[in-house]
Design an enzyme around this catalytic site. Structure first.
Site, PDB file in Angstrom:
ATOM      1  N   GLU B  65      -3.222  18.965 -16.186  1.00  0.00           N
ATOM      2  CA  GLU B  65      -2.179  18.178 -15.526  1.00  0.00           C
ATOM      3  C   GLU B  65      -0.870  18.195 -16.303  1.00  0.00           C
ATOM      4  OE1 GLU B  65      -5.300  17.266 -15.881  1.00  0.00           O
ATOM      5  OE2 GLU B  65      -6.035  16.967 -13.843  1.00  0.00           O
ATOM      6  N   HIS B 134     -10.678   6.438 -10.269  1.00  0.00           N
ATOM      7  CA  HIS B 134     -10.138   7.162  -9.113  1.00  0.00           C
ATOM      8  C   HIS B 134      -9.461   6.248  -8.089  1.00  0.00           C
ATOM      9  CE1 HIS B 134     -12.794  10.418 -10.482  1.00  0.00           C
ATOM     10  NE2 HIS B 134     -12.254  11.222  -9.595  1.00  0.00           N
TER      11      HIS B 134
HETATM   12  C1  LIG Z   1      -8.148  14.934 -15.163  1.00  0.00           C
HETATM   13  C2  LIG Z   1      -8.813  15.221 -13.870  1.00  0.00           C
HETATM   14  N1  LIG Z   1      -8.260  16.099 -13.023  1.00  0.00           N
HETATM   15  C3  LIG Z   1      -8.846  16.376 -11.859  1.00  0.00           C
HETATM   16  C4  LIG Z   1     -10.020  15.774 -11.518  1.00  0.00           C
HETATM   17  C5  LIG Z   1     -10.682  16.085 -10.175  1.00  0.00           C
HETATM   18  N2  LIG Z   1     -11.911  16.852 -10.394  1.00  0.00           N
HETATM   19  C6  LIG Z   1     -13.098  16.238 -10.456  1.00  0.00           C
HETATM   20  S1  LIG Z   1     -14.326  17.285 -10.853  1.00  0.00           S
HETATM   21  C7  LIG Z   1     -13.295  18.590 -10.937  1.00  0.00           C
HETATM   22  C8  LIG Z   1     -13.831  19.936 -11.306  1.00  0.00           C
HETATM   23  C9  LIG Z   1     -14.324  19.989 -12.703  1.00  0.00           C
HETATM   24  O1  LIG Z   1     -15.020  21.172 -12.908  1.00  0.00           O
HETATM   25  P1  LIG Z   1     -15.963  21.402 -14.140  1.00  0.00           P
HETATM   26  O2  LIG Z   1     -15.379  20.818 -15.360  1.00  0.00           O
HETATM   27  O3  LIG Z   1     -16.271  22.837 -14.167  1.00  0.00           O
HETATM   28  O4  LIG Z   1     -17.281  20.567 -13.807  1.00  0.00           O
HETATM   29  P2  LIG Z   1     -18.260  20.740 -12.561  1.00  0.00           P
HETATM   30  O5  LIG Z   1     -17.753  19.868 -11.473  1.00  0.00           O
HETATM   31  O6  LIG Z   1     -18.305  22.166 -12.200  1.00  0.00           O
HETATM   32  O7  LIG Z   1     -19.579  20.239 -13.049  1.00  0.00           O
HETATM   33  C10 LIG Z   1     -11.992  18.198 -10.642  1.00  0.00           C
HETATM   34  C11 LIG Z   1     -10.859  19.109 -10.568  1.00  0.00           C
HETATM   35  C12 LIG Z   1     -10.555  14.825 -12.398  1.00  0.00           C
HETATM   36  N3  LIG Z   1     -11.667  14.150 -12.108  1.00  0.00           N
HETATM   37  N4  LIG Z   1      -9.951  14.579 -13.570  1.00  0.00           N
END
Ligand SMILES: Cc1ncc(C[n+]2csc(CCOP(=O)(O)OP(=O)(O)O)c2C)c(N)n1
Ligand SMILES: [Mg+2]
Lengths: 333, 332
Positions: B65, B134
């Site tokens: 971000e 959230h």
């Molecule tokens: C700082 C932040 N940015 C965006 C999000 C929205 N978001 C939630 S899960 C996710 C994907 C994360 O992917 P990863 O770290 O690979 O974990 P996975 O969901 O694949 O287990 C995003 C973009 C968030 N929760 N926190």
């Protein structure tokens, strides 16, 4: 640095009882998650729900390597980690129902599973925000002369956040016993790893901070367990961080609202063939370590546990609205 | 297309149409954020835009971000007109350094040399049981910062029309889209376009009490006003639309005729935008008041997950009705 290519123990002989235990743990997670999905469509569970179906071997293999006094920090996709760590299915289910019998009293929900008895520090839903926490927990252990390990789970997506890099540097710089476990399922929501990283070999990132690291096949629970045990030994003995990349895959959507436009059905099917449960079952059967009857017994045992968890959640109670502003500050008494 | 032709549209589609129009009208405009492309946007706002405009203008970013918001600021300085999408206001805290220390200060620090024509869109608010990381309403908090503008479109017209005006603005503009409004559906003029971004609007006229609100709470206030009308109480409902600059003239004028003011804000009470509005009323309309100003705000607690607790933590219609009745009947 001792960065290894993904290794696998597929040939090795395993202890029957222990193998059954690992299978049991993975089945608990799988069936729990399937039930959660069902309960979500029935609107018993609300908010965001992220399932770890396909990734069970990582949670189980890693938690096997931890001691009861160790700490765990996880993400919002943490039901599997929590179950493998020893939080009861009932407490997690009740949490997702929003009942006060839940492990976070219904204040956290699916994304915020917490438990002091097992030193489970969430359930963190800001991507990357758990890593600095783990560094701090390990720092406290070091300052107080305790030889505990802090295990920190995070996804491949978190690697892009500054907090990942800041935490890796601090852990290495201050010689802290953090066990960094990357659950690399190749996607962060709809963003494939190669669209997010200029260097997709994640072990090299750890190496650049002088952190010992390796990558393993995260679909094979025995491989994960062996690698995790070796890593945890190093962390505990040397009081240094370790980075383990577990290559895995999520079989379901990112959350319950994801039409999965970013990957093909064929890709998902290909990975499902390598699923951690089918893989272990196949191997044990081939080695004569698991019969159909035994598998059925395990399934029944799991089904009973899940049924009890759902009943516990159903019978749970709502926290009175008058208590709304409790737990904003500590209650002293 | 006739001049008054109406279309049925959701808030989500209205925002999407606004982005499409901007991308068509100005080649300097591009959309930058997490999962805006292949995934279709975390709330499906940008669905289909990648196919229409290509990966050079609909840019999926890694989870960084601070990095991509900073890149948006840089691109704005370099002559582009970026629309940065941050999934939710909670995640904008990872970009707070770039927003507050860079975007908001650059024009001033540079003695007027460098303005930052940047738009940042993000979702805000509770009501979806997404718990404490959230669901918060931090737009009032951003309204504390000089150098940025803070918009809170509540209606379909504003969802459709504020973006273009924000892009035309030479300075950074933050647009907060309430999560619970995305599925709201209604009629909108087919040729709806840009709207002003600095005036509050009276959404329902009334003579007994001014209710000052914004965002999703607007519809709770309107619902309450309808109920109150049935009981002979005429409430004037003011939609602030922008929290910075704050159009105090509109609510001060309203109070001069109703003599009572109730502020409804999903954000927390202590040090929130409701406190600022209250202070402005004290400064500008104290002698007009027949009763103390009152506030209905978010409870002072991180947002709980359980539905009944989440509802209790947010302003609700019933509380507006009861408070309004008490205020009107107790005095004057
Ligand atoms: C700082 C932040 N940015 C965006 C999000 C929205 N978001 C939630 S899960 C996710 C994907 C994360 O992917 P990863 O770290 O690979 O974990 P996975 O969901 O694949 O287990 C995003 C973009 C968030 N929760 N926190
Ligand atoms: Mg991932």
């Amino acid at each position: 640095m001792n960065a290894k290519s993904p290794s696998s123990l597929s040939g090795a002989q395993v202890d029957r009882e222990h193998a059954h235990h690992l299978l049991h743990q993975m089945l608990r997670i799988r069936r729990f998650e399937e039930k959660s999905a069902e309960l979500y469509t029935l609107m018993k569970i609300r908010g965001f729900l992220h399932l770890c179906i396909g990734e069970e071997a990582v949670a189980v293999g890693v938690c096997e390597a931890l001691e009861p006094e160790d700490g765990v920090v996880a993400t919002y996709r943490e039901h599997g980690n929590a179950l493998a760590r020893g939080i009861s299915a009932s407490a997690i289910m009740a949490e997702m129902y929003g009942k006060q019998e839940g492990c976070s009293r219904g204040r956290g929900g699916s994304m915020h599973i917490f438990d002091d008895k097992t030193r489970f520090y969430g359930g963190n839903a800001i991507v990357g925000c758990g890593l600095p926490l783990a560094v701090g927990l390990a720092l406290a252990d070091k300052m107080q002369g305790r030889k505990r390990v802090t295990c920190c789970f995070f996804g491949d997506g978190a690697i892009a956040e500054g907090e990942f890099h800041e935490s890796m540097n601090l852990a290495a710089l201050w010689h802290l016993p953090v066990f960094f476990v990357c659950e690399n399922n190749l996607y962060a929501m709809g963003t494939a790893l190669e669209r997010a990283q200029s260097v997709t070999d994640l072990v090299r990132k750890a190496a650049s901070y002088n952190i010992a690291s390796s990558a393993v096949d995260g679909m094979d629970v025995l491989t994960v367990e062996a690698a995790a045990k070796e890593a945890v030994n190093i962390v505990r003995r040397e009081q240094e961080p370790y980075f383990l990349e577990c290559r895995t895959y999520r079989f379901r959507a990112h959350s319950m609202f994801d039409p999965e436009l970013y990957r093909s059905k064929a890709e998902v099917e290909k990975w499902k063939k390598r699923g951690p449960i089918v893989t272990l079952v196949k191997r044990l059967k081939k080695q004569g370590l698991l019969s159909d009857v035994e598998l059925e017994q395990l399934e029944q045992q799991v089904a009973r546990e899940i049924e009890e968890a759902v009943a516990f959640a159903e019978n749970g109670t709502w926290e009175p609205v008058e208590d709304l502003t409790r737990f904003v500050y500590s209650e002293r008494g | 297309m006739s001049k008054n032709e109406m279309i049925q549209i959701t808030y989500r589609e209205a925002v999407r149409e606004a982005i499409r129009e901007a991308l068509r009208r100005d080649e300097r405009v591009f959309l930058l954020g997490e999962d805006v492309g292949r995934y279709g946007g975390c709330f499906a706002v940008s669905k289909g835009l990648l196919e229409e405009f290509g990966p050079e203008r609909i840019i999926d970013t890694p989870l960084s971000e601070s990095g991509f918001t900073g890149a948006g600021i840089g691109a704005a300085l370099g002559g582009m007109r970026p629309i940065v999408e941050i999934m939710t206001v909670n995640f904008s805290l990872l970009a707070a350094d770039q927003i507050i220390n860079n975007a908001a200060t650059f024009l001033h620090m540079s003695g007027g040399c460098f303005n930052v024509p940047l738009v940042i869109r993000m979702s805000t608010g509770g009501g979806k049981q997404l718990a404490a990381q959230h669901s918060h309403s931090l737009e009032g908090w951003y309204a504390h910062i000089p150098g940025i503008k803070v918009l809170t479109p509540a209606t379909l017209e504003d969802a459709r029309g504020m973006l273009w005006s924000a892009l035309e603005d030479p300075d950074p503009v933050l647009i907060f889209e309430h999560q619970s409004l995305l599925n709201m559906e209604g009629q909108l003029l087919a040729n709806a376009g840009a709207v002003d971004i600095d005036r509050a609007q009276i959404r329902r006229p009334g003579s007994d009490l001014s209710v000052i609100t914004y965002g999703a709470s607007l519809f709770k206030a309107l619902e309450a006003a309808e109920i109150l009308a049935g009981e002979g109480i005429e409430v004037e409902v003011i939609d602030l639309r922008a929290l910075r600059p704050l159009d105090d003239a509109t609510f001060l004028t309203s109070i001069a005729s109703t003599h009572r003011a109730l502020i409804v804000d999903e954000g927390w009470r202590s040090g929130g935008i409701s406190a600022e509005i209250c202070a402005r009323i004290m400064e500008g309309a104290f002698y007009e008041l027949d009763a103390p100003v009152e506030r209905i705000c978010g409870a002072e607690v991180p947002m709980p997950y359980a539905k009944h607790l989440e509802e209790a933590a947010m302003p609700q219609v019933e509380a507006i009705v009861t408070t309004a009745k008490r205020m009107v009947r107790s005095n004057g």
